[in-house]
Design an enzyme around this catalytic site. Sequence first.
Site, PDB file in Angstrom:
ATOM      1  N   HIS A   1      -0.662 -46.340  26.187  1.00  0.00           N
ATOM      2  CA  HIS A   1      -1.159 -45.493  27.279  1.00  0.00           C
ATOM      3  C   HIS A   1      -0.150 -45.363  28.421  1.00  0.00           C
ATOM      4  O   HIS A   1      -0.518 -44.960  29.513  1.00  0.00           O
ATOM      5  CB  HIS A   1      -2.433 -46.088  27.886  1.00  0.00           C
ATOM      6  CG  HIS A   1      -3.668 -45.953  27.055  1.00  0.00           C
ATOM      7  ND1 HIS A   1      -3.920 -46.722  25.955  1.00  0.00           N
ATOM      8  CD2 HIS A   1      -4.739 -45.126  27.176  1.00  0.00           C
ATOM      9  CE1 HIS A   1      -5.102 -46.394  25.439  1.00  0.00           C
ATOM     10  NE2 HIS A   1      -5.618 -45.427  26.168  1.00  0.00           N
TER      11      HIS A   1
ATOM     12  N   GLU B   1      -7.141 -33.846  19.313  1.00  0.00           N
ATOM     13  CA  GLU B   1      -6.049 -33.278  20.099  1.00  0.00           C
ATOM     14  C   GLU B   1      -5.374 -32.113  19.400  1.00  0.00           C
ATOM     15  O   GLU B   1      -5.042 -31.097  20.004  1.00  0.00           O
ATOM     16  CB  GLU B   1      -5.014 -34.360  20.429  1.00  0.00           C
ATOM     17  CG  GLU B   1      -5.471 -35.366  21.490  1.00  0.00           C
ATOM     18  CD  GLU B   1      -6.448 -36.411  20.966  1.00  0.00           C
ATOM     19  OE1 GLU B   1      -6.682 -36.458  19.737  1.00  0.00           O
ATOM     20  OE2 GLU B   1      -6.993 -37.185  21.778  1.00  0.00           O
TER      21      GLU B   1
HETATM   22  C1  LIG Z   1      -6.151 -40.023  20.474  1.00  0.00           C
HETATM   23  C2  LIG Z   1      -6.903 -40.464  21.682  1.00  0.00           C
HETATM   24  N1  LIG Z   1      -7.517 -39.545  22.442  1.00  0.00           N
HETATM   25  C3  LIG Z   1      -8.221 -39.913  23.533  1.00  0.00           C
HETATM   26  C4  LIG Z   1      -8.295 -41.234  23.888  1.00  0.00           C
HETATM   27  C5  LIG Z   1      -9.065 -41.664  25.154  1.00  0.00           C
HETATM   28  N2  LIG Z   1     -10.308 -42.347  24.747  1.00  0.00           N
HETATM   29  C6  LIG Z   1     -10.340 -43.692  24.678  1.00  0.00           C
HETATM   30  S1  LIG Z   1     -11.800 -44.223  24.059  1.00  0.00           S
HETATM   31  C7  LIG Z   1     -12.410 -42.665  23.914  1.00  0.00           C
HETATM   32  C8  LIG Z   1     -13.784 -42.453  23.355  1.00  0.00           C
HETATM   33  C9  LIG Z   1     -13.877 -42.836  21.922  1.00  0.00           C
HETATM   34  O1  LIG Z   1     -15.205 -42.811  21.523  1.00  0.00           O
HETATM   35  P1  LIG Z   1     -15.701 -43.502  20.204  1.00  0.00           P
HETATM   36  O2  LIG Z   1     -14.777 -43.219  19.072  1.00  0.00           O
HETATM   37  O3  LIG Z   1     -17.113 -43.092  20.014  1.00  0.00           O
HETATM   38  O4  LIG Z   1     -15.617 -45.076  20.499  1.00  0.00           O
HETATM   39  P2  LIG Z   1     -16.353 -45.898  21.654  1.00  0.00           P
HETATM   40  O5  LIG Z   1     -15.472 -45.856  22.853  1.00  0.00           O
HETATM   41  O6  LIG Z   1     -17.674 -45.296  21.877  1.00  0.00           O
HETATM   42  O7  LIG Z   1     -16.423 -47.287  21.140  1.00  0.00           O
HETATM   43  C10 LIG Z   1     -11.477 -41.741  24.356  1.00  0.00           C
HETATM   44  C11 LIG Z   1     -11.722 -40.294  24.407  1.00  0.00           C
HETATM   45  C12 LIG Z   1      -7.603 -42.166  23.098  1.00  0.00           C
HETATM   46  N3  LIG Z   1      -7.583 -43.464  23.410  1.00  0.00           N
HETATM   47  N4  LIG Z   1      -6.935 -41.764  21.989  1.00  0.00           N
END
Ligand SMILES: Cc1ncc(C[n+]2csc(CCOP(=O)(O)OP(=O)(O)O)c2C)c(N)n1
Lengths: 392, 324
Positions: free
Chosen positions: B129, B60
């Site tokens: 959230h 971000e």
């Molecule tokens: C700081 C932040 N930005 C965006 C999100 C929205 N978000 C939730 S899970 C996710 C993907 C994360 O991917 P990864 O770290 O690979 O974990 P996975 O979901 O694949 O287990 C996003 C973009 C969030 N929760 N927190």
Amino acid sequence: MSPGRAARRHPARGGAERAGPGSAWTERDLLHQMLRIRRFEERCVELYSREEIRGFLHLGIGQEACAVGVVAALGADDAIVATYREHAQALARGIPMRAVMAELMGRAEGCSGGRGGSMHLFDASTRFFGGNAIVGGGLPLAAGLALADSMRSRDRVTVCFFGDGATAEGVFHETMNLAALWHLPVLFACENNRYAMGTAIARAKAETDLALEAARYRMPAWSVDGMDVHAVRRAAEAAVAAVAAGGGPHFLELRTYRFRAHSMYDPEHYRDKAEVEQWRQRDPIPALQQALLASGSLAPSDVDELQARVDAEVDDAVAFAAAGTLEPIETLYRHVTAAPSPTAPGGPAAAGTVPAPSPSPSPVAGADGAPGAARSPSTGPASAPPAPAPRR
Amino acid sequence: MTVVTYREALRQAIRQAMVSDDRVFLMGEDVGRYGGCYAVSLGLLQEFGPDRVRDTPLSESAFVGAGIGAALGGMLPIVEVMTVNFSLLALDQLVNTAAALRYMSAGQFGVPLVVRMTTGAGRQLAAQHSHSLEGWYAHVPGLRILAPATHEDASGMLWPALQDPDPVLLFEHGSLYNVRADLADDAGPVPLEGAAVRRRGDDVTVVAYGGTLPTALAAADQLGSEGIGVEVVDLRSLRPLDAATVVSSVVRTHRAVVVDEGWRTGSLSAEVASRVTEDAFYDLDAPVARVCSAEVPMPYAKHLEDAALPQPADVVAAVRALGA
Ligand SMILES: Cc1ncc(C[n+]2csc(CCOP(=O)(O)OP(=O)(O)O)c2C)c(N)n1
Ligand SMILES: [Mg+2]
């Protein structure tokens, strides 16, 4: 990649055998753990479609070997920091399935008292520090736990789970640097399932070899087949032992895949069905099951017996959660601070429990839930208008 | 007139802006291939390609900062942050850079950036959230803070926001995305400043914005059926704040209730209440009342979340307590 750095031995750390609930797990136990997690999450899908579970629900179906293999390597006193995709870690670590299911159904009996939900599972007794839904948010927390252990010369390891996507966050890099610089007893367990929501790792990372990237921070880092629970366990045991022996932070890239959507709301526009199908061929559960059957360490009747045990445990957890109570609204302000209800002057009377609605939650709020003071009008009934005064 | 969702109104606005000016582009996490975490940008990648509908890594601070840089470099970026909670990872960029750059450079550099994000609770998404932190941003000079609550504003605020030579933060309440309403086929830009009276009434003024506008209107309906005339003022812009419209309403109704999904302490509702007491004290028949969220991190369980949020019944009770 092998540990490139001579382990610095911590005086208080003998690198002694770490005994945790998972240390004694046999191959059959590993299978059992993965099966119960899988069945639990499959049931979650049903409950979600019946609206008994709400909010965001992230399933780790396909990734079970990662949680089970790592947790198998932990001692009872070690800590876990996890993400919003943490049912597997919580269950493997020993948070009772009843408490996890009750949390998902928003019940008072849940491991976070219904305040957290799926993304925020917590359990002090197993040193399970959540359930963090800010991507990367758990990383510095884990470093801090490890710092405290290191300053107190405690023989503990903190494991931090996170995804491939988190490695793009600035906080990941800050934490890697700090942990390495301060030689903290932390194991970074990166579940690389190749996607962050809909963003494939190659579309988010200039360096897609995550172990290589971590190694640049001067910490031992390995890539492991995250679909093979034995491989994960072996790597985690080696890493945890090295961290405990004073070897500083270690990093495991667990190469895995989630079979289902990112969360329940994901239409999966971003990947081919064929790709998912290919990875499903590598499902860690049938793989282990077949190996055990082939080697004769498991009989077909054992498989049936395991399945029946798992079904019974999940049924019991669902029944327990469904019969659970709702946290009384009068407790809304409890746990904001350690001091009792500081923001609700007038203090709620000792509250009874509100019975859980069934089958699907009906609104309870408003029935008799006197809103806390902060939501009431700031004043009582209108007093007489003030005497006329000169206008400004 | 076409019936559209709030989400579609936003999407049309983005699309129109991208068609009208090739300096406009959209970037953020999963805005492209995924279609946007709340599906606002669904289909835009196919129309405009990956250069102008740009998926970013999870970072971000980096991509909001890059939006600031691109704006300085002559582009008109629209940056999407998934939710206001995640925007905290970019707080430094927004407050220390975007908001301050023009001032620090004595007017040499401005940041014509638009940042869109979801705010608010109501969907059982718990404490990371669901918060309404737009009131914090409204504290910061140098930022323009918008809270479109209607379809006209959802579709009409973006273009003028892009024309603004300074950074604009646009807050979309998550409970509004699926709301369907008529939108004129030629719905165009709307003024960014000025609160709007959404309902006329003579007995009490209820001030709301964003996700609390439907709450206020529901309360007004109920009170109206009992013969209490509620005037509902939609703030629309939280910074600058149009206190004059609020005050001129209160001068007529002599009573005011402010509804804010933020926490009461140090909130936007406190600011509105102060303005009313500063400017209309001698016109008030009762102290200004406020209905805010309970001062707790947002709980997950439905009944607790409902209890924590301003509900129409709370607004009704607040109005009654004023003796309206
Ligand atoms: C700081 C932040 N930005 C965006 C999100 C929205 N978000 C939730 S899970 C996710 C993907 C994360 O991917 P990864 O770290 O690979 O974990 P996975 O979901 O694949 O287990 C996003 C973009 C969030 N929760 N927190
Ligand atoms: Mg991932």
